[in-house]
Design a protein around this motif. Structure first.
Motif, mmCIF file in Angstrom:
data_model
loop_
_atom_site.group_PDB
_atom_site.id
_atom_site.type_symbol
_atom_site.label_atom_id
_atom_site.label_comp_id
_atom_site.label_asym_id
_atom_site.label_seq_id
_atom_site.Cartn_x
_atom_site.Cartn_y
_atom_site.Cartn_z
ATOM 1 N N ALA A 58 -1.759 -3.341 -4.373
ATOM 2 C CA ALA A 58 -2.306 -2.850 -5.640
ATOM 3 C C ALA A 58 -1.173 -2.541 -6.610
ATOM 4 O O ALA A 58 -1.256 -2.847 -7.806
ATOM 5 C CB ALA A 58 -3.170 -1.610 -5.399
ATOM 6 N N ASP A 59 -0.119 -1.986 -6.105
ATOM 7 C CA ASP A 59 1.032 -1.686 -6.951
ATOM 8 C C ASP A 59 1.601 -2.949 -7.584
ATOM 9 O O ASP A 59 1.855 -3.007 -8.782
ATOM 10 C CB ASP A 59 2.103 -0.969 -6.128
ATOM 11 C CG ASP A 59 3.382 -0.729 -6.908
ATOM 12 O OD1 ASP A 59 3.360 0.118 -7.828
ATOM 13 O OD2 ASP A 59 4.388 -1.396 -6.634
ATOM 14 N N ILE A 62 -0.624 -4.358 -10.329
ATOM 15 C CA ILE A 62 -0.500 -3.657 -11.613
ATOM 16 C C ILE A 62 0.772 -4.091 -12.330
ATOM 17 O O ILE A 62 0.783 -4.333 -13.529
ATOM 18 C CB ILE A 62 -0.523 -2.134 -11.399
ATOM 19 C CG1 ILE A 62 -1.876 -1.697 -10.842
ATOM 20 C CG2 ILE A 62 -0.232 -1.403 -12.701
ATOM 21 C CD1 ILE A 62 -1.956 -0.237 -10.457
ATOM 22 N N PRO A 72 -5.088 -6.291 -13.103
ATOM 23 C CA PRO A 72 -4.740 -6.085 -11.702
ATOM 24 C C PRO A 72 -5.835 -6.653 -10.789
ATOM 25 O O PRO A 72 -5.535 -7.213 -9.729
ATOM 26 C CB PRO A 72 -4.683 -4.566 -11.553
ATOM 27 C CG PRO A 72 -4.560 -4.019 -12.921
ATOM 28 C CD PRO A 72 -5.176 -5.018 -13.840
ATOM 29 N N GLU A 73 -7.069 -6.543 -11.235
ATOM 30 C CA GLU A 73 -8.183 -6.999 -10.403
ATOM 31 C C GLU A 73 -8.072 -8.484 -10.049
ATOM 32 O O GLU A 73 -8.369 -8.892 -8.922
ATOM 33 C CB GLU A 73 -9.529 -6.744 -11.112
ATOM 34 C CG GLU A 73 -9.972 -5.293 -11.130
ATOM 35 C CD GLU A 73 -9.284 -4.484 -12.230
ATOM 36 O OE1 GLU A 73 -8.533 -5.069 -13.042
ATOM 37 O OE2 GLU A 73 -9.500 -3.256 -12.279
ATOM 38 N N LEU A 76 -5.707 -8.672 -7.216
ATOM 39 C CA LEU A 76 -6.152 -7.981 -5.995
ATOM 40 C C LEU A 76 -7.361 -8.643 -5.355
ATOM 41 O O LEU A 76 -7.507 -8.630 -4.134
ATOM 42 C CB LEU A 76 -6.459 -6.520 -6.300
ATOM 43 C CG LEU A 76 -5.341 -5.530 -6.010
ATOM 44 C CD1 LEU A 76 -5.887 -4.118 -6.032
ATOM 45 C CD2 LEU A 76 -4.691 -5.811 -4.654
ATOM 46 N N ASN A 77 -8.210 -9.243 -6.181
ATOM 47 C CA ASN A 77 -9.374 -9.916 -5.601
ATOM 48 C C ASN A 77 -8.952 -11.063 -4.695
ATOM 49 O O ASN A 77 -9.565 -11.294 -3.650
ATOM 50 C CB ASN A 77 -10.290 -10.446 -6.715
ATOM 51 C CG ASN A 77 -11.117 -9.334 -7.330
ATOM 52 O OD1 ASN A 77 -11.337 -8.301 -6.718
ATOM 53 N ND2 ASN A 77 -11.559 -9.545 -8.563
ATOM 54 N N GLN A 80 -7.712 -9.524 -1.519
ATOM 55 C CA GLN A 80 -8.841 -8.987 -0.773
ATOM 56 C C GLN A 80 -9.530 -10.085 0.040
ATOM 57 O O GLN A 80 -9.871 -9.887 1.215
ATOM 58 C CB GLN A 80 -9.829 -8.407 -1.790
ATOM 59 C CG GLN A 80 -10.955 -7.641 -1.213
ATOM 60 C CD GLN A 80 -11.841 -7.105 -2.330
ATOM 61 O OE1 GLN A 80 -12.818 -7.727 -2.725
ATOM 62 N NE2 GLN A 80 -11.493 -5.949 -2.854
ATOM 63 N N ARG B 7 -6.586 2.683 -20.830
ATOM 64 C CA ARG B 7 -7.402 2.332 -19.669
ATOM 65 C C ARG B 7 -7.602 3.533 -18.752
ATOM 66 O O ARG B 7 -8.430 3.519 -17.845
ATOM 67 C CB ARG B 7 -6.737 1.169 -18.903
ATOM 68 C CG ARG B 7 -7.121 1.061 -17.448
ATOM 69 C CD ARG B 7 -6.255 0.008 -16.753
ATOM 70 N NE ARG B 7 -7.100 -0.999 -16.118
ATOM 71 C CZ ARG B 7 -7.256 -2.238 -16.536
ATOM 72 N NH1 ARG B 7 -6.616 -2.669 -17.584
ATOM 73 N NH2 ARG B 7 -8.033 -3.081 -15.913
ATOM 74 N N ASN B 77 -14.516 -3.876 -3.165
ATOM 75 C CA ASN B 77 -14.325 -3.852 -4.617
ATOM 76 C C ASN B 77 -14.329 -2.430 -5.145
ATOM 77 O O ASN B 77 -13.563 -2.091 -6.042
ATOM 78 C CB ASN B 77 -15.412 -4.665 -5.318
ATOM 79 C CG ASN B 77 -15.156 -6.152 -5.210
ATOM 80 O OD1 ASN B 77 -14.018 -6.591 -5.000
ATOM 81 N ND2 ASN B 77 -16.211 -6.946 -5.338
ATOM 82 N N GLN B 80 -11.038 -0.890 -4.257
ATOM 83 C CA GLN B 80 -9.995 -1.492 -5.089
ATOM 84 C C GLN B 80 -9.925 -0.807 -6.453
ATOM 85 O O GLN B 80 -8.836 -0.502 -6.955
ATOM 86 C CB GLN B 80 -10.332 -2.975 -5.259
ATOM 87 C CG GLN B 80 -9.298 -3.797 -5.926
ATOM 88 C CD GLN B 80 -9.747 -5.249 -6.019
ATOM 89 O OE1 GLN B 80 -10.316 -5.671 -7.013
ATOM 90 N NE2 GLN B 80 -9.507 -6.016 -4.981
ATOM 91 N N ASP B 83 -8.270 2.491 -6.012
ATOM 92 C CA ASP B 83 -6.832 2.325 -5.766
ATOM 93 C C ASP B 83 -6.079 2.061 -7.062
ATOM 94 O O ASP B 83 -5.041 2.672 -7.338
ATOM 95 C CB ASP B 83 -6.574 1.140 -4.819
ATOM 96 C CG ASP B 83 -7.048 1.412 -3.396
ATOM 97 O OD1 ASP B 83 -7.283 2.593 -3.069
ATOM 98 O OD2 ASP B 83 -7.183 0.450 -2.621
ATOM 99 N N ILE B 84 -6.591 1.149 -7.853
ATOM 100 C CA ILE B 84 -5.947 0.797 -9.120
ATOM 101 C C ILE B 84 -5.937 2.005 -10.048
ATOM 102 O O ILE B 84 -4.913 2.321 -10.657
ATOM 103 C CB ILE B 84 -6.663 -0.390 -9.781
ATOM 104 C CG1 ILE B 84 -6.448 -1.656 -8.952
ATOM 105 C CG2 ILE B 84 -6.177 -0.601 -11.206
ATOM 106 C CD1 ILE B 84 -7.257 -2.853 -9.418
ATOM 107 N N LEU B 87 -3.309 4.607 -8.938
ATOM 108 C CA LEU B 87 -1.925 4.205 -9.196
ATOM 109 C C LEU B 87 -1.622 4.287 -10.689
ATOM 110 O O LEU B 87 -0.563 4.781 -11.083
ATOM 111 C CB LEU B 87 -1.680 2.778 -8.683
ATOM 112 C CG LEU B 87 -1.513 2.625 -7.172
ATOM 113 C CD1 LEU B 87 -1.509 1.165 -6.774
ATOM 114 C CD2 LEU B 87 -0.238 3.316 -6.707
ATOM 115 N N GLN B 88 -2.544 3.803 -11.492
ATOM 116 C CA GLN B 88 -2.284 3.801 -12.931
ATOM 117 C C GLN B 88 -2.219 5.200 -13.512
ATOM 118 O O GLN B 88 -1.467 5.459 -14.442
ATOM 119 C CB GLN B 88 -3.351 2.972 -13.655
ATOM 120 C CG GLN B 88 -3.029 1.484 -13.621
ATOM 121 C CD GLN B 88 -4.106 0.642 -14.237
ATOM 122 O OE1 GLN B 88 -5.277 1.024 -14.218
ATOM 123 N NE2 GLN B 88 -3.727 -0.502 -14.767
#
Lengths: 107, 107
Positions: A58-59, A62, A72-73, A76-77, A80, B7, B77, B80, B83-84, B87-88
């Motif tokens: 995830a890091d 981003i 980011p998604e 990450l998707n 995943q 965001r 999802n 996720q 998680d995002i 972190l952000q």
DNA sequence: TTGTATTGTAACTTATAAAGTTACAAATTA
DNA sequence: TAATTTGTAACTTTATAAGTTACAATACAA
């Protein structure tokens, strides 16, 4: 036995590192070393992801999103999908033993 | 300062444990202990996820998918997104320093 | 062709965290 | 009240992401 059910029939999803390797880096025309510097991670981290030896976390998703102006998604998707695929095609014995819930007839 | 860009204005996404706690368990009418047994994980693992103290991992997502006849993706999802978000909203300083890529004028 | 830049990777260390086990007190429920 | 269920502390084990340093192998450019 022509089994068609197990979802393992799908082939392994694309690792996000492959996109980085095959599309992004060539497109941007920068070296791995440069990418590492810009994302403020080690050169090694980039190398391992690019060669699909590590998950894209995830890091990292981003960081890439900032650098490439994406989400980011989207990164990450992809990861995943790989994670799920790898677990399912390795622990299938285990998961097979988890039985579906069924509502009990009320006494 | 009316900032609208970052965001981080969105509120924290729902942790998948909340769904388990508020929707699934009441609906199925089973105890945490029973769920743990059926998924073949420890009672503690269920408790921690339900109280949003741990992420719901890919492994747990697959177990739940088997048990509830859903997809692992639907669970992952949610995690996720959490998680995002976390972190952000914690490393924003760091991520701000990653500059967007700009194509260099060819020499 | 020689020299510089780039890459892959081994070896090692550090840091984080998921998950299990045991145990016990508190709360819930039958 | 007695049994069940739950929350959580304390501890251990296991896994792994990531960094650093170093070196050999390419690749590339002058």
């Amino acid at each position: 036995m022509t089994m068609q059910s197990l979802r393992s029939n799908k082939r392994k999803p694309t690792h996000p590192g492959a996109i980085l390797r095959e599309d992004i880096l060539p497109e941007l025309g920068i070296t791995q070393t440069d990418l590492a510097d810009r994302l403020k991670v080690s050169r090694r981290t980039i190398s391992e992801i690019i060669h699909e030896r590590r998950p894209l976390t995830a890091d990292m998703a981003i960081r890439l999103a900032h650098f490439l102006d994406t989400t980011p998604e989207s990164w990450l998707n992809m990861q995943q999908a790989v994670d799920i695929w790898e677990l399912q095609n390795g622990n299938d014995k285990l998961y097979k033993n988890i039985k579906k819930f069924v509502y009990e007839a009320a006494a």
